[in-house]
Motif scaffolding. Structure first.
Motif, mmCIF file in Angstrom:
data_model
loop_
_atom_site.group_PDB
_atom_site.id
_atom_site.type_symbol
_atom_site.label_atom_id
_atom_site.label_comp_id
_atom_site.label_asym_id
_atom_site.label_seq_id
_atom_site.Cartn_x
_atom_site.Cartn_y
_atom_site.Cartn_z
ATOM 1 N N CYS A 1 115.797 -33.213 124.478
ATOM 2 C CA CYS A 1 115.218 -34.245 123.557
ATOM 3 C C CYS A 1 115.806 -35.127 123.797
ATOM 4 C CB CYS A 1 116.040 -33.296 122.437
ATOM 5 S SG CYS A 1 117.880 -33.828 122.517
ATOM 6 N N LEU A 2 116.287 -35.549 125.228
ATOM 7 C CA LEU A 2 116.838 -36.752 126.046
ATOM 8 C C LEU A 2 115.838 -37.315 126.157
ATOM 9 C CD1 LEU A 2 119.220 -38.375 127.200
ATOM 10 C CD2 LEU A 2 118.582 -37.844 128.626
ATOM 11 N N PRO A 3 114.455 -37.875 125.883
ATOM 12 C CA PRO A 3 113.463 -38.290 126.379
ATOM 13 C C PRO A 3 113.311 -39.239 124.970
ATOM 14 C CG PRO A 3 112.917 -36.706 127.880
ATOM 15 C CD PRO A 3 114.109 -36.119 127.387
ATOM 16 N N PRO A 4 112.686 -38.312 123.861
ATOM 17 C CA PRO A 4 112.501 -39.169 122.806
ATOM 18 C C PRO A 4 113.545 -39.773 122.675
ATOM 19 C CG PRO A 4 111.425 -36.461 123.132
ATOM 20 C CD PRO A 4 112.827 -36.701 124.175
ATOM 21 N N LEU A 5 114.828 -39.338 122.415
ATOM 22 C CA LEU A 5 115.642 -39.724 121.990
ATOM 23 C C LEU A 5 115.904 -41.725 122.617
ATOM 24 C CD1 LEU A 5 118.461 -39.373 119.773
ATOM 25 C CD2 LEU A 5 119.872 -39.070 121.826
ATOM 26 N N LEU A 6 115.682 -41.038 123.765
ATOM 27 C CA LEU A 6 116.184 -42.276 124.706
ATOM 28 C C LEU A 6 114.609 -43.195 124.500
ATOM 29 C CD1 LEU A 6 116.847 -43.767 126.882
ATOM 30 C CD2 LEU A 6 116.241 -42.760 128.440
ATOM 31 N N LEU B 1 107.129 -40.041 132.090
ATOM 32 C CA LEU B 1 108.879 -39.755 130.425
ATOM 33 C C LEU B 1 107.771 -40.597 129.904
ATOM 34 C CD1 LEU B 1 111.712 -40.040 132.555
ATOM 35 C CD2 LEU B 1 111.055 -37.834 131.673
ATOM 36 N N PRO B 2 107.898 -39.944 128.453
ATOM 37 C CA PRO B 2 107.880 -41.204 127.209
ATOM 38 C C PRO B 2 108.833 -42.016 126.952
ATOM 39 C CG PRO B 2 108.536 -38.493 126.772
ATOM 40 C CD PRO B 2 108.852 -38.497 128.132
ATOM 41 N N LEU B 3 108.745 -42.874 128.307
ATOM 42 C CA LEU B 3 110.291 -44.007 127.558
ATOM 43 C C LEU B 3 110.275 -44.746 126.824
ATOM 44 C CD1 LEU B 3 111.337 -44.724 131.285
ATOM 45 C CD2 LEU B 3 112.292 -43.404 129.871
ATOM 46 N N LEU B 4 108.675 -45.276 125.508
ATOM 47 C CA LEU B 4 108.775 -45.706 124.696
ATOM 48 C C LEU B 4 108.667 -44.836 123.441
ATOM 49 C CD1 LEU B 4 107.485 -49.464 126.507
ATOM 50 C CD2 LEU B 4 109.556 -48.123 125.241
ATOM 51 N N ASN B 5 108.621 -44.714 122.108
ATOM 52 C CA ASN B 5 108.384 -44.717 121.203
ATOM 53 C C ASN B 5 107.779 -44.961 120.319
ATOM 54 O OD1 ASN B 5 107.893 -41.901 119.162
ATOM 55 N ND2 ASN B 5 110.247 -41.484 118.793
ATOM 56 N N LEU B 6 106.872 -45.067 120.639
ATOM 57 C CA LEU B 6 105.556 -46.444 119.784
ATOM 58 C C LEU B 6 105.488 -45.730 118.036
ATOM 59 C CD1 LEU B 6 103.685 -48.413 122.269
ATOM 60 C CD2 LEU B 6 105.622 -49.128 120.973
ATOM 61 N N SER B 7 105.830 -44.572 117.897
ATOM 62 C CA SER B 7 105.433 -44.080 116.360
ATOM 63 C C SER B 7 106.838 -44.241 115.706
ATOM 64 C CB SER B 7 105.124 -42.300 116.542
ATOM 65 O OG SER B 7 106.760 -41.741 117.120
ATOM 66 N N LEU B 8 107.717 -45.315 116.024
ATOM 67 C CA LEU B 8 109.047 -45.437 115.239
ATOM 68 C C LEU B 8 108.244 -47.049 114.723
ATOM 69 C CD1 LEU B 8 111.900 -45.806 117.228
ATOM 70 C CD2 LEU B 8 110.999 -43.698 115.545
ATOM 71 N N GLN C 1 124.659 -16.331 116.167
ATOM 72 C CA GLN C 1 123.430 -17.326 116.061
ATOM 73 C C GLN C 1 123.388 -18.887 114.126
ATOM 74 O OE1 GLN C 1 122.122 -18.723 117.946
ATOM 75 N NE2 GLN C 1 122.380 -16.972 120.015
ATOM 76 N N ILE C 2 123.493 -19.416 113.957
ATOM 77 C CA ILE C 2 123.565 -20.279 112.853
ATOM 78 C C ILE C 2 122.550 -20.734 113.013
ATOM 79 C CG2 ILE C 2 124.527 -21.620 111.754
ATOM 80 C CD1 ILE C 2 126.691 -21.238 113.449
ATOM 81 N N THR C 3 121.243 -20.574 111.631
ATOM 82 C CA THR C 3 120.305 -20.992 111.390
ATOM 83 C C THR C 3 120.788 -22.092 110.454
ATOM 84 O OG1 THR C 3 119.242 -18.974 111.126
ATOM 85 C CG2 THR C 3 118.243 -20.337 110.310
ATOM 86 N N PRO C 4 119.925 -23.838 111.675
ATOM 87 C CA PRO C 4 120.296 -24.890 110.077
ATOM 88 C C PRO C 4 119.030 -25.443 109.356
ATOM 89 C CG PRO C 4 119.173 -25.477 112.292
ATOM 90 C CD PRO C 4 119.296 -23.784 112.405
ATOM 91 N N PRO C 5 119.330 -25.598 108.298
ATOM 92 C CA PRO C 5 118.158 -25.961 107.434
ATOM 93 C C PRO C 5 117.189 -26.496 108.387
ATOM 94 C CG PRO C 5 120.416 -26.860 107.050
ATOM 95 C CD PRO C 5 120.511 -26.426 107.841
ATOM 96 N N SER C 6 116.310 -26.444 107.617
ATOM 97 C CA SER C 6 114.207 -27.099 108.054
ATOM 98 C C SER C 6 114.275 -28.339 108.503
ATOM 99 C CB SER C 6 113.368 -26.289 107.434
ATOM 100 O OG SER C 6 114.000 -27.353 106.115
ATOM 101 N N SER C 7 115.294 -29.496 107.242
ATOM 102 C CA SER C 7 115.994 -30.907 107.327
ATOM 103 C C SER C 7 116.324 -31.589 108.627
ATOM 104 C CB SER C 7 115.923 -31.056 106.083
ATOM 105 O OG SER C 7 117.179 -31.035 106.414
ATOM 106 N N VAL C 8 117.069 -30.622 109.666
ATOM 107 C CA VAL C 8 118.351 -30.782 110.374
ATOM 108 C C VAL C 8 116.642 -30.656 111.982
ATOM 109 C CG1 VAL C 8 120.486 -30.034 111.644
ATOM 110 C CG2 VAL C 8 120.496 -30.282 108.994
ATOM 111 N N PRO C 9 116.939 -31.991 113.027
ATOM 112 C CA PRO C 9 116.317 -31.150 113.531
ATOM 113 C C PRO C 9 117.319 -30.520 114.435
ATOM 114 C CG PRO C 9 116.901 -33.636 113.547
ATOM 115 C CD PRO C 9 117.629 -33.236 112.771
ATOM 116 N N THR C 10 116.497 -30.086 115.288
ATOM 117 C CA THR C 10 117.043 -29.158 116.623
ATOM 118 C C THR C 10 116.586 -29.282 117.824
ATOM 119 O OG1 THR C 10 116.086 -27.402 116.392
ATOM 120 C CG2 THR C 10 118.065 -27.883 114.759
#
Length: 119
Positions: free
Chosen positions: A36-41, A110-117, A22-31
């Protein structure tokens, strides 16, 4: 198990038994754990709507500038007028796309719009 960005590597340890490192990524890297497809979309669709809105508004301003600069020439006036009309039609299409995406997102929950951007 979904392996994203090689967060786990199968290998054989010195004793010969297969294990998963198991590789633990740094805390600044989102996993992502697979959902994660709906928020990315949603972020992609939101950015696309914002850029198309800015594009249409810039064409309206450009058409208004061309309208002022036309100096009574009928062909330049018509081109500027068409630029403004088509830009307004583009704004209407962007608004319709926003409403359709919002409607489809509410149907499928589904959260298809991410207005927090936009904050």
């Amino acid at each position: 198990m979904v392996n994203l960005l090689a967060l786990s590597i199968p290998w054989n340890n010195p004793s010969g038994t297969p294990t998963v490192l198991q590789i633990t990524p740094p805390s600044s890297v989102p996993t992502c754990s697979g959902d994660c497809l709906p928020p990315l979309l949603g972020s992609f669709i939101t950015l696309l709507l914002v850029f198309s809105l800015l594009f249409a508004l810039s064409f309206i301003i450009w058409g208004g500038f061309d309208l002022v600069v036309s100096q009574g020439d009928k062909t330049k006036f018509e081109k500027a007028r068409n630029k403004i009309v088509y830009s307004i039609m583009g704004l209407i299409l962007v608004l319709a796309a926003y409403l359709i995406i919002n409607f489809v997102g509410s149907i499928f929950n589904l959260p298809l719009l991410n207005l927090s951007l936009l904050k």
